[in-house]
Design a protein around this motif. Structure first.
Motif, short mmCIF file in Angstrom:
data_model
loop_
_atom_site.label_atom_id
_atom_site.label_comp_id
_atom_site.label_asym_id
_atom_site.label_seq_id
_atom_site.Cartn_x
_atom_site.Cartn_y
_atom_site.Cartn_z
N ILE A 1 -11.41 4.20 8.24
CA ILE A 1 -10.27 4.34 7.33
C ILE A 1 -10.60 3.95 5.88
CG2 ILE A 1 -7.86 3.79 6.97
CD1 ILE A 1 -7.66 3.06 9.87
N LYS B 1 -3.54 12.33 8.49
CA LYS B 1 -2.66 11.22 8.85
C LYS B 1 -2.88 10.78 10.28
CE LYS B 1 0.89 12.87 5.69
NZ LYS B 1 0.79 14.33 5.74
N VAL C 1 -7.98 10.52 7.66
CA VAL C 1 -7.00 10.07 6.65
C VAL C 1 -6.21 11.27 6.15
CG1 VAL C 1 -6.77 9.11 4.34
CG2 VAL C 1 -8.27 8.02 5.99
N ILE D 1 -1.59 0.91 7.96
CA ILE D 1 -1.61 0.06 9.15
C ILE D 1 -3.06 -0.20 9.58
CG2 ILE D 1 -1.09 0.02 11.61
CD1 ILE D 1 1.54 1.39 10.98
N GLY D 2 -3.85 0.87 9.64
CA GLY D 2 -5.24 0.72 10.07
C GLY D 2 -6.03 -0.19 9.14
N LEU D 3 -5.78 -0.05 7.83
CA LEU D 3 -6.49 -0.88 6.86
C LEU D 3 -6.15 -2.35 7.05
CD1 LEU D 3 -6.11 1.31 3.68
CD2 LEU D 3 -8.25 0.52 4.64
N SER E 1 -5.37 8.42 11.09
CA SER E 1 -6.28 7.28 11.05
C SER E 1 -6.21 6.46 12.33
CB SER E 1 -5.93 6.36 9.89
OG SER E 1 -5.70 7.09 8.73
N LEU E 2 -5.01 6.38 12.88
CA LEU E 2 -4.83 5.47 14.01
C LEU E 2 -5.40 6.04 15.30
CD1 LEU E 2 -1.47 3.94 13.00
CD2 LEU E 2 -3.69 2.88 13.04
N ILE F 1 -13.11 0.70 13.12
CA ILE F 1 -11.80 1.08 12.58
C ILE F 1 -11.80 0.96 11.06
CG2 ILE F 1 -9.34 0.54 12.60
CD1 ILE F 1 -9.82 -0.71 15.36
N MET G 1 -7.32 0.30 -5.75
CA MET G 1 -5.88 0.56 -5.79
C MET G 1 -5.30 0.07 -7.11
SD MET G 1 -3.42 -0.46 -2.66
CE MET G 1 -1.92 -1.21 -3.24
N ASP H 1 -8.43 4.29 15.66
CA ASP H 1 -8.10 2.97 16.18
C ASP H 1 -7.95 3.03 17.69
OD1 ASP H 1 -7.13 0.46 16.60
OD2 ASP H 1 -5.18 0.81 15.67
N LEU I 1 -1.53 6.45 -0.25
CA LEU I 1 -1.94 6.41 1.16
C LEU I 1 -0.72 6.40 2.06
CD1 LEU I 1 -4.79 3.81 0.81
CD2 LEU I 1 -4.99 6.29 1.01
N LYS I 2 -0.88 6.97 3.25
CA LYS I 2 0.25 7.08 4.18
C LYS I 2 0.25 5.90 5.15
CE LYS I 2 1.59 11.08 2.57
NZ LYS I 2 0.99 10.87 1.25
N LEU J 1 -8.15 7.43 -3.43
CA LEU J 1 -7.45 6.92 -4.60
C LEU J 1 -8.22 7.20 -5.88
CD1 LEU J 1 -6.26 3.48 -3.23
CD2 LEU J 1 -5.00 5.60 -3.41
N ASP K 1 -0.16 5.55 8.37
CA ASP K 1 -1.23 5.37 9.35
C ASP K 1 -2.42 4.66 8.72
OD1 ASP K 1 -1.59 7.76 7.81
OD2 ASP K 1 -3.27 8.24 9.10
N ALA K 2 -2.81 5.10 7.52
CA ALA K 2 -3.96 4.48 6.86
C ALA K 2 -3.64 3.04 6.50
CB ALA K 2 -4.34 5.27 5.62
N ILE L 1 0.84 -1.20 0.00
CA ILE L 1 0.00 0.00 0.00
C ILE L 1 0.88 1.25 0.00
CG2 ILE L 1 -1.68 1.33 1.33
CD1 ILE L 1 -2.87 -1.29 2.28
#
Lengths: 432, 456
Positions: free
Chosen positions: B250, B38, B35, A114-116, B40-41, B246, B308, B44, A108-109, B258, A111-112, A102
């Motif tokens: 995300i 940055k 997102v 890892i979360g995905l 996203s977590l 979660i 993607m 989580d 995508l960075k 994308l 953080d995204a 990814i």
């Protein structure tokens, strides 16, 4: 909480490993795992891979359920521990590979990514788990214990395997200590010295996988990452040196494993995984509070001391300047502060007013001189207008070290300026 | 669909599906800003860390009223955000580790409280925390219960419509479980939050500095966003579980990112993706008889992988195509350039000769074939000759090459015998060097090696 009274003897027996064979094996195994997790977690922390490890552990669930499904479909027992661990390792590594894919093939960075991986792999795992539960074969009922872990279901063989993996992983990490250290601290340097960074990273990842899959049964998918993150993060408060970090982290990890497994063995309805993490968490909180280098208490003490020193400096400077004819504009300090300075012998009280003692006068003169030096330096080197320098000088004059002062003097004298000749740029033209 | 199948759908599936849709929408919409920032977590972390708040609130008050649960969850979300900041500042560890420490400790605390009090709180169990409890959301009202009460016609002084309204309320609205209302309210609140504060959210997410200069406090916007994430997480928690929270925070936003470069489009696309994910995930899960939340998370992952690869703007296929096209263009220019150089000295070469000289790449061979096909090169005997068009295109390439060489020597101070390789790359740029663009009238006729520069 007193569901079952535990006698003191029983506690002592468990803690000193005189309980049952299974209990002992689980406690020893968890302790060894904790030590290994502490060691390897230190490198994961320094390499900024803590949350990658979280994604990895969540990504093991489809592997566990998938291995069970495939094994039962082929007519084998799906409960074999090594088999489930193999499945877990495969999808765990696959998850990490997906994070890299990814990152490299989309905008995508991290953080995204890892979360995905974390949520999607876990979701797939949940789907596979419900397939296991739907299947006629009843043997899959216990698989969801891997999510939160359950030491009670472990045999002493499982525990031995876990402990052995812990020992092996720790040994590998210690043998590779130097390479890991270089890669963690300076990747470019490591490359320049000819180290294959990708290989070392892969070994590190392999060790994280080992720890994760071997801890699944005891601690569970969700909390195993805590054993990799919390001990090194707690150790970070105690030291700045790597080998000490590794040692302290290993100690905290081992302690958490030992205490968690013992408590869970002694009392009913205390899930080992959660207890281990809570013990580690308690150590973390204590470290954050009392550690002498970085702890909150030490940090606040340092700040307080600095503020006190600055306040004292200001009072002494003010008094010194008044002695040399500066007008007394404002009160020089709070009564408490003045008494504090008097205790140090820098000022004395006479006729309801404070005057400097000789020692205090030296201090005041020193600070005043620092002030002028820095002010002059800013005017002549940093091109700051004389009317604008005073504010910043008040901040800096307290933190000038002796070396810096002699450097300043040298720099200024090169331009033919000596502070003693200064036409008192400040207030009422007080000589320095 | 037979009427009994429809009835089964109404009783068993409708509300669960609605809950899934609301949860997916509210989390999916908020996720756009996470997102973008940055962070996203953080979603989580919050969705793990609300667990002890929920359990603690229940244990203290012995009540499961949504208000109390929310206060508990919000309190632990707040503690999470503050602790993460504190640990980042004091511990000097990476933000990810700080987050991991906080949410794993809090989650462990939640699991501990749950298991330890398992006997007392029968309806909150540790597995539901992860994958929700959609199957418990059923509608006890059925169309068949409609008819008997219609006979109650004669309540004195009440119009028939009012009676029907009351009957409707008692029979159909009242049996709807509170989770549906909570989720519905949350979705409305999230939509309002994003529409009303869109401008502020956008600017604070893209550039905190500019936002502050324009009088929009980025810190306040951050806290507001985190509060809404916490609200959405708590509201969705019971129905779909933390894993889907979660995934929905995300995946839809990441997938939409994308597909488009505009934030508004991205938000709309993410809402559509969330909707599609919820409906198809639920349908597939019912069909296969597996956990719905897990299936929705899997579908969201599948959608992401598909986009993607196949996104028309940012997909792997598109990027590979562009790269191939560019490679072909470069190969063609190289072929024409080489032939032009030979033409300058009146030399000739064969196809095989040209390929050998250029390192025998298959791409070059194809470029020669294409040049022949499009009439840039003719074959005489076995020799390759540039046609008039081919000659002028080759001249353009060599012109750029030699102009760049001159630029590298004059402006970049590189010695003449070192500039050729760099110019080999630069000749494929669309523009000649800046010195030539700036000064159109400049009279440059030769490159550093004394070779003539072909005129335009």
């Amino acid at each position: 909480m007193n569901d079952l009274p535990v006698s003191f003897n029983e506690i002592l027996e468990t803690l000193t490993l005189r309980g049952g064979v299974n209990t002992n094996a689980v406690i020893i195994g968890t302790t060894l795992l904790g030590i290994a997790a502490g060691v390897i977690g230190s490198f994961a922390l320094l390499r900024k891979r803590s949350l990658t490890a979280d994604a990895l552990s969540h990504a093991t669930l489809p592997g566990i359920a998938g291995a069970f499904l495939i094994a039962t479909a082929l007519g084998y027992s799906g409960r074999s521990m090594p088999l489930l661990m193999l499945g877990a390792a495969i999808t765990g590594v696959l998850g990490v590979a997906c994070i890299h894919l990814i990152l490299h093939h989309s905008r995508l960075k991290e953080d995204a990514a890892i979360g995905l991986v974390l949520s999607v792999f876990f979701g797939i795992g949940i789907v596979l788990l419900s397939l296991v539960q739907n299947s006629k074969n009843g043997g899959g009922a216990g698989l969801n214990h891997y999510i939160y872990g359950q030491t009670a279901a472990m045999t002493h063989k499982d525990a031995q395997l876990m402990g052995a993996i812990g020992v092996v992983a720790s040994l590998i990490a210690i043998v590779m200590l130097k390479e890991f250290m270089v890669v963690c601290f300076n990747e470019t340097f490591a490359r320049a010295t000819g180290l294959r960074v990708w290989l070392i990273d892969s070994i590190m990842l392999g060790l994280v996988v080992l720890i994760t899959v071997s801890g699944l049964q005891a601690v569970g998918i969700i909390l195993i990452v805590a054993m990799l993150i919390i001990p090194p993060a707690a150790a970070r408060f105690w030291t700045d040196r790597l080998w000490r970090l590794v040692l302290i982290s290993a100690f905290i990890g081992g302690l958490s494993g030992y205490a968690g497994a013992s408590i869970s063995a002694l009392m009913p309805r205390k899930p080992a995984g959660a207890v281990i993490v809570l013990v580690a968490g308690a150590v973390f909180l204590v470290s954050m509070l009392i550690a002498p280098t970085r702890g909150i208490i030490a940090d606040s003490m340092r700040r307080l001391r600095l503020r006190a020193r600055i306040a004292i400096d200001h009072v002494l400077e003010e008094l010194y300047e008044r002695e040399h004819g500066a007008t007394a504009g404002h009160p020089i300090g709070s009564p408490v502060l003045l008494r504090l300075i008097a205790l140090r012998g820098w000022i004395t009280k006479s006729d309801r007013a404070y005057t400097l003692t000789p020692a205090g006068r030296t201090q005041g003169q020193r600070i005043h001189r620092n002030h002028l030096l820095w002010e002059q330096y800013l005017v002549s080197y940093a091109d700051i207008a004389p009317t604008h320098v005073d504010w910043s000088v008040d901040q800096v004059e307290h933190v000038l070290t002796d070396e810096l002062i002699s450097e300043l003097e040298a720099a200024l004298s090169k331009r033919g300026i000596t502070v003693d000749q200064l036409p008192g740029t400040r207030k009422n033209g007080t000589p320095a | 669909m037979s009427s009994s199948a429809f009835q089964t759908f109404l009783i068993l599936d409708l509300l669960a599906l609605l809950a899934a849709i609301f949860a997916a929408l509210s989390c999916g919409l908020l996720g756009n800003f996470l997102v973008l920032r940055k962070q996203s977590l953080m979603g989580d972390a919050i969705s793990h860390a609300v667990l002890p708040g929920l359990v603690g609130a229940f244990l203290i008050t012995q009540s499961r009223s949504p208000g109390i649960m929310f206060v508990g969850a919000a309190a632990s979300a707040l503690v999470t955000v503050m602790l993460v900041e504190l640990i980042k500042r004091l511990g000097k560890v990476e933000p990810g580790a700080a987050m991991g420490v906080v949410f794993s400790i809090l989650f462990a605390l939640g699991v501990y409280l749950l298991e330890n009090n398992a006997a007392r709180s029968v309806d909150l169990d540790a597995d539901c925390v992860l994958h929700g409890n959609l199957q418990n959301l059923f509608w006890t009202a059925t169309p068949s219960s409609w008819s008997p009460l219609l006979d109650v016609q004669s309540i004195q002084g009440m119009p028939r419509a009012a009676i029907e309204l009351l009957v409707f309320r008692d029979r159909f609205i009242a049996p709807v479980p509170y989770q549906i209302w909570t989720l519905f309210g949350t979705t409305i609140a999230v939509v309002l939050f994003i529409t009303v504060l869109f401008k502020e959210l956008r600017i604070a997410s893209f550039d905190a500095g500019i936002s502050t200069v324009q009088g929009i406090n980025a810190g306040v916007m951050h806290m507001a966003l985190m509060t809404f994430v916490a609200i959405a997480a708590v509201a969705s928690f019971e129905a779909v579980g933390s894993i889907l929270v979660i995934a929905m925070l995300i995946a839809p936003a990441a997938t939409a990112r994308l597909l488009t470069d505009r934030l508004i489009t991205q938000i709309i696309v993410s809402a559509v993706i969330a909707l599609v994910t919820a409906i198809s995930g639920y349908a597939l899960a019912s069909f296969m008889g597996v956990n719905a939340a897990g299936m929705m998370a899997s579908i969201s992952g599948a959608l992401l992988v598909f986009v993607m690869i196949a996104s028309p703007s940012h997909g792997i296929i598109t990027k590979a195509q562009n790269q191939r096209r560019l490679g072909n263009l470069v190969a063609m220019e190289d072929v024409l350039g080489s032939l032009y150089r030979l033409w300058e000295t009146d030399e000739r070469t064969t196809r095989a000769g040209l390929l050998t000289a250029s390192g025998n790449s298959g791409r070059m061979g194809k470029a020669i074939d294409r040049a022949i096909a499009s009439g840039l090169i003719t074959v005489q005997g076995s020799d390759l000759t540039l046609t008039e068009t081919g000659l002028s295109q080759g001249a353009a390439v060599i012109r750029k090459h030699r102009l760049w060489e001159g630029y590298l020597v004059d402006e970049a101070g590189i010695s003449p015998d070192h500039v050729h390789d760099t110019a080999e790359h630069l000749e494929h740029l669309l523009d000649p060097p800046p010195s030539v663009i700036d000064d159109q009238s400049a009279d440059i006729h030769t490159d550093p090696h004394g070779k003539p520069i072909p005129p335009k």
